[in-house]
Design an enzyme around this catalytic site. Structure first.
Site, PDB file in Angstrom:
ATOM      1  CG  PHE A   1      -5.170   1.692  12.141  1.00  0.00           C
ATOM      2  CD1 PHE A   1      -4.341   0.763  11.534  1.00  0.00           C
ATOM      3  CD2 PHE A   1      -5.240   2.969  11.624  1.00  0.00           C
ATOM      4  CE1 PHE A   1      -3.591   1.113  10.428  1.00  0.00           C
ATOM      5  CE2 PHE A   1      -4.491   3.333  10.511  1.00  0.00           C
ATOM      6  CZ  PHE A   1      -3.659   2.405   9.914  1.00  0.00           C
TER       7      PHE A   1
ATOM      8  N   GLY B   1      -6.206  -1.342   3.554  1.00  0.00           N
ATOM      9  CA  GLY B   1      -4.774  -1.162   3.328  1.00  0.00           C
ATOM     10  C   GLY B   1      -4.010  -2.449   3.556  1.00  0.00           C
ATOM     11  CB  THR B   2      -5.091  -5.465   5.304  1.00  0.00           C
ATOM     12  OG1 THR B   2      -6.415  -5.338   4.763  1.00  0.00           O
ATOM     13  CG2 THR B   2      -5.073  -4.836   6.683  1.00  0.00           C
TER      14      THR B   2
ATOM     15  CB  ILE C   1       1.969 -16.264   4.960  1.00  0.00           C
ATOM     16  CG1 ILE C   1       2.439 -16.324   6.419  1.00  0.00           C
ATOM     17  CG2 ILE C   1       2.196 -14.883   4.347  1.00  0.00           C
ATOM     18  CD1 ILE C   1       1.679 -15.432   7.378  1.00  0.00           C
ATOM     19  CG  LEU C   2      -4.079 -15.744   2.712  1.00  0.00           C
ATOM     20  CD1 LEU C   2      -5.337 -14.900   2.897  1.00  0.00           C
ATOM     21  CD2 LEU C   2      -4.414 -17.038   1.976  1.00  0.00           C
TER      22      LEU C   2
ATOM     23  CD  GLN D   1      -1.590  -5.097   7.243  1.00  0.00           C
ATOM     24  OE1 GLN D   1      -2.197  -4.914   8.286  1.00  0.00           O
ATOM     25  NE2 GLN D   1      -1.407  -4.149   6.366  1.00  0.00           N
TER      26      GLN D   1
ATOM     27  N   GLY E   1      -3.107  -9.001  11.004  1.00  0.00           N
ATOM     28  CA  GLY E   1      -3.272  -7.548  11.005  1.00  0.00           C
ATOM     29  C   GLY E   1      -2.849  -6.850  12.281  1.00  0.00           C
ATOM     30  CD  GLU E   2      -6.310  -6.283  15.536  1.00  0.00           C
ATOM     31  OE1 GLU E   2      -6.699  -5.408  16.295  1.00  0.00           O
ATOM     32  OE2 GLU E   2      -6.967  -7.319  15.293  1.00  0.00           O
TER      33      GLU E   2
HETATM   34 MO1  MOS Z   1      -9.041  -3.572  14.906  1.00  0.00          MO
HETATM   35  S1  MOS Z   1      -8.602  -2.602  16.658  1.00  0.00           S
HETATM   36  O1  MOS Z   1     -10.101  -4.740  15.494  1.00  0.00           O
HETATM   37  O2  MOS Z   1      -9.595  -2.585  13.704  1.00  0.00           O
END
Ligand code: MOS
Length: 741
Positions: free
Chosen positions: A239, A466-467, A628-629, A637, A703-704
């Site tokens: 992460f 894991g994504t 969205i893939l 995610q 992802g974030e």
């Molecule tokens: Mo992320 S904090 O750029 O792995």
């Protein structure tokens, strides 16, 4: 183009391997003759090593080497860093202790248990220096961060903030703090280092960036990059903490060199708290000025965060404040206070998670001053263009996210006042916040290889942290080829493959999908060329324009045996395989636009003020992030991000002993992450969004963004429930106890 696979709700292709244990993580790689290394950490926070006693450890059964600064090979390039995202590491190069738990020795033994036992026998004496373990104790020493980490620039200013604040009929001055949080992936950081000859290094390393590790380790050991190979097929969570190689990677390679054996080095859970970066504590002050209609007139957002004394990392909390709302006068600043700690680093949504806690809490506070619904306040201040530079957004569906989220959550009819709803002894509340993340893209490469059996191997040196990279890139390739999913295999996690960026910053999906798409389209183009030239092909004599740009044309002609044309055309061409390779850079149009993903977070909570108990009843997140893939991996995610945000709101908090700077929270019994009982039903709404700029597939990355806004939405809901404004994370019982009735 037709895209039968992109966007589908498909299970991870590697899911079965992961749940059955067939997926091999770095430390599980079978390497003959592997020895085991354990890092011995400093037991002071600052000072100089006067002596290290190693004799007893060296005599201990199975021990191959005890390496200290007195015996370690000197590695001049280990002292600095080569790129901004690199960290200055500690590889036994001197006698100085800069933070508690810093590596001061490495013990290598035949077995893990022998290494652990011998490591416990190493003792050191020190000349100790008093430490500063909290930034609040040394604010006068704050410095302006160097460029290259954190926001693009430390400070920003548009308009006359002082004048606008002075003129604003409504003005708020607020202060928020966020704590140290530490990386606790299920898979700890781990490295197996193997020297195949004096200048040939192979690393099996749990990392978010095989090429980043290769470049740095080559530099440290003075090797050509081509002499270092980094392999990493599965990652058990990363992460930001696995974004750059930390000390242990160099120490594993050093230990392997010294002992002449392959060496495995796995960090302990306790060592993860100090040796691989952390989210720095932040102090944030915000001043807001608004007119009576709720229009923002001025924002000032000043951020101070901690860093180490030997390196800089900036948590760029105010970056969101620069772009999120239409406001004519905005000033922001970031400052660092160097103290006696290891260097902080990126942690999922670095800056946006902590920054939105402050900004989105402050907006909520403003809504009460105005007696305005907090969602309405956000709509009033919606930024139609990027307020920093007037650039258009490449796409922005935030208003649709507000609406979709509010509808799903049932926001309408929410009582405007606090303490308005009860359920027995519980006070109920709801809160909202905006979510946002930039949509950066990096150069990437990929290769596609068609073999005579009609199978296509697609390869890129990216990571699946894991994504879902394995799965989504297979979908992208299959669509670009017009092929069924099972005609494609996607390989990653090896520097022997075409170079791809580190899997950080939410840019793997957008960067690597562009390269995979292009390599596969080139393969189709070349195959079409062969088919056109092939008298036995149904495509013989057609023009490339007639077939080359039609997805699936080659397969479609061969129904029902869909793979035949690939194999047949290739077979008749006399070639054993067809190989294409593509390299993609960020598209030139990107510079003309501002590129961000947006979302809206809604939280429902209950609080029992008699015991200070807080429960989150429900979270709804509505996100628009371009294409969205894979609906399932995207939802995963985003749910995971929101759980992370819930952890920030309620649980995560690393504690240092202020006398020694030692991390007190050293395991998952003390460092709390959300457990199943903490996590309510979470709704994720994927708001459709088309974006023609971010990349050729319209992918922004997810992802974030799920982390952002969540802590604020929960804190805002807590305020709505009990009338108490918590400006410090995590929200704890003592914040909520005995709140006035
Ligand atoms: Mo992320 S904090 O750029 O792995």
């Amino acid at each position: 183009m037709t895209r039968p696979w992109i966007g589908q709700d498909l299970a991870r292709l590697d899911g079965r391997k992961k749940v059955t244990g067939a997926a091999t993580y770095a430390a599980e790689t079978a390497v003959a003759q592997v020895a085991h290394a354990i890092i011995v950490g400093a037991t002071i926070g600052r000072g100089t090593i006067t002596a290290i006693a190693t004799a007893e450890a060296e005599r201990s059964p199975g021990v191959l080497a005890v390496i200290t600064h007195a015996s370690a090979p000197m590695l001049p390039a280990a002292r600095g860093k080569s790129k901004p995202q690199d960290r200055v590491i500690q590889a036994l190069q001197d006698d100085e202790v800069r933070y508690h738990d810093q590596p001061i020795a490495v013990v290598v033994a035949e077995t893990l248990e022998q290494a652990q036992h011998a490591a416990a026998l190493v003792t050191a004496t020190y000349d100790e220096v008093a430490v500063i373990a909290d930034l609040a104790a040394d604010l006068g020493a704050a410095i302006v961060p160097e460029a290259g980490n954190g926001p693009s620039k430390a400070d920003s200013r548009r308009g006359d903030v002082d004048a606008a604040l002075a003129a604003a009929p409504i003005r708020l001055d607020l202060a928020y703090t966020t704590p140290v949080e530490t990386h606790n992936p299920m898979e700890p950081h781990a490295t197996i280092a193997v020297w195949r000859g004096p200048d040939q290094l192979t690393l099996y390393d749990s990392t978010q960036g095989v090429f980043t590790v290769r470049r740095r380790l080559a530099e440290i050991f003075g090797l050509d990059v081509g002499r270092v190979r980094v392999i990493n097929h599965f990652v058990g969570g990363g992460f930001g903490g696995k974004g750059a190689p930390w000390s242990h990677v160099t120490l594993a390679a050093m230990a392997a060199k010294v002992t002449g054996r392959p060496v495995k080095l796995v960090l302990t859970r306790a060592q993860l708290q100090s040796l691989v970066g952390h989210r720095p504590r932040t102090l944030q002050t915000l001043a807001l000025g608004a007119d009576r209609a709720g229009r923002l007139m001025a924002i000032r957002h000043d951020v101070v965060s901690e860093t180490s004394r030997f390196d800089q990392f900036t948590e760029s909390c105010a970056a969101v404040t620069r772009m999120l709302y239409a406001c004519p006068a905005v000033a922001t600043s970031h400052r660092l206070v160097p103290i006696d700690i290891p260097t902080p680093t990126y942690m999922r949504a670095p800056g946006e998670s902590t920054g939105t806690f402050a900004l989105e809490s402050a907006l909520d506070e403003l809504s009460y001053q105005l007696r305005m619904d907090p969602l309405t306040l956000r709509r009033v201040n919606h930024a139609v263009v990027d307020p920093q530079d007037g650039k258009p957004w490449s796409s922005k569906s935030l208003l649709a996210c507000y609406q979709a989220g509010a509808d799903r959550f049932g926001w309408a009819g929410r009582p405007p006042t606090t303490r308005a709803r009860r359920d027995g002894g519980w006070l109920l509340g709801s809160g909202v916040a905006t979510a946002t993340r930039p949509a950066p893209q990096q150069p990437a490469s990929a290769r596609a290889t068609l073999t005579a059996d009609g199978h296509v191997l697609v390869q890129a040196g990216t990571q699946d942290i894991g994504t879902g990279t394995y799965t989504v890139m297979t979908q992208v390739a299959a669509d670009a080829l017009g092929a069924p999913m099972d005609a494609v295999t996607f390989e990653l996690g090896d520097t022997a493959l075409p170079e791809a960026p580190s899997s950080v910053g939410s840019f793997t999906a957008t960067s690597v999908s562009a390269a995979v798409h292009r390599a596969c389209r080139q393969l189709v183009g070349e195959l079409a060329g062969l088919a056109i030239a092939d008298p036995r092909s149904p495509l013989h004599g057609l023009t490339p324009a007639a077939i080359g740009n039609q997805d699936g044309a080659l397969f479609a002609l061969a129904e029902p045996a869909r793979r035949d044309p690939f194999a047949a055309v290739l077979g008749r061409s006399g070639k054993a395989a067809l190989v294409t390779e593509a390299h993609t850079e960020a598209g030139p149009d990107r510079a003309l636009y501002s590129l961000h993903a947006f979302g809206a977070i809604f939280a429902a909570v209950r609080v029992d003020p008699a015991i200070g108990e807080l429960r989150v009843d429900r979270l709804v997140g509505a996100f628009a992030a371009g294409t969205i893939l894979n609906a399932r991996t995207a939802r995963s995610q985003l749910v995971g991000g929101m759980v992370w945000g819930l952890g920030m709101a309620m649980r995560e908090h690393s504690v240092r002993d202020l006398r020694t700077a030692r991390m007190v929270t050293r395991d998952l019994a003390d460092y709390h992450v959300p457990v199943h009982a903490d996590v309510p039903p979470i709704d994720v709404i994927l708001v459709p969004e088309e974006d023609k700029v971010v990349n050729e597939l319209g992918v922004k990355g997810i992802g974030e963004i799920g982390v952002t806004g969540v802590a604020a939405a929960i804190a805002n809901a807590v305020h709505h429930a009990v009338g108490v404004r918590v400006r410090e994370l995590p929200i704890r019982r003592e914040h909520l106890l005995d709140t006035p009735a």
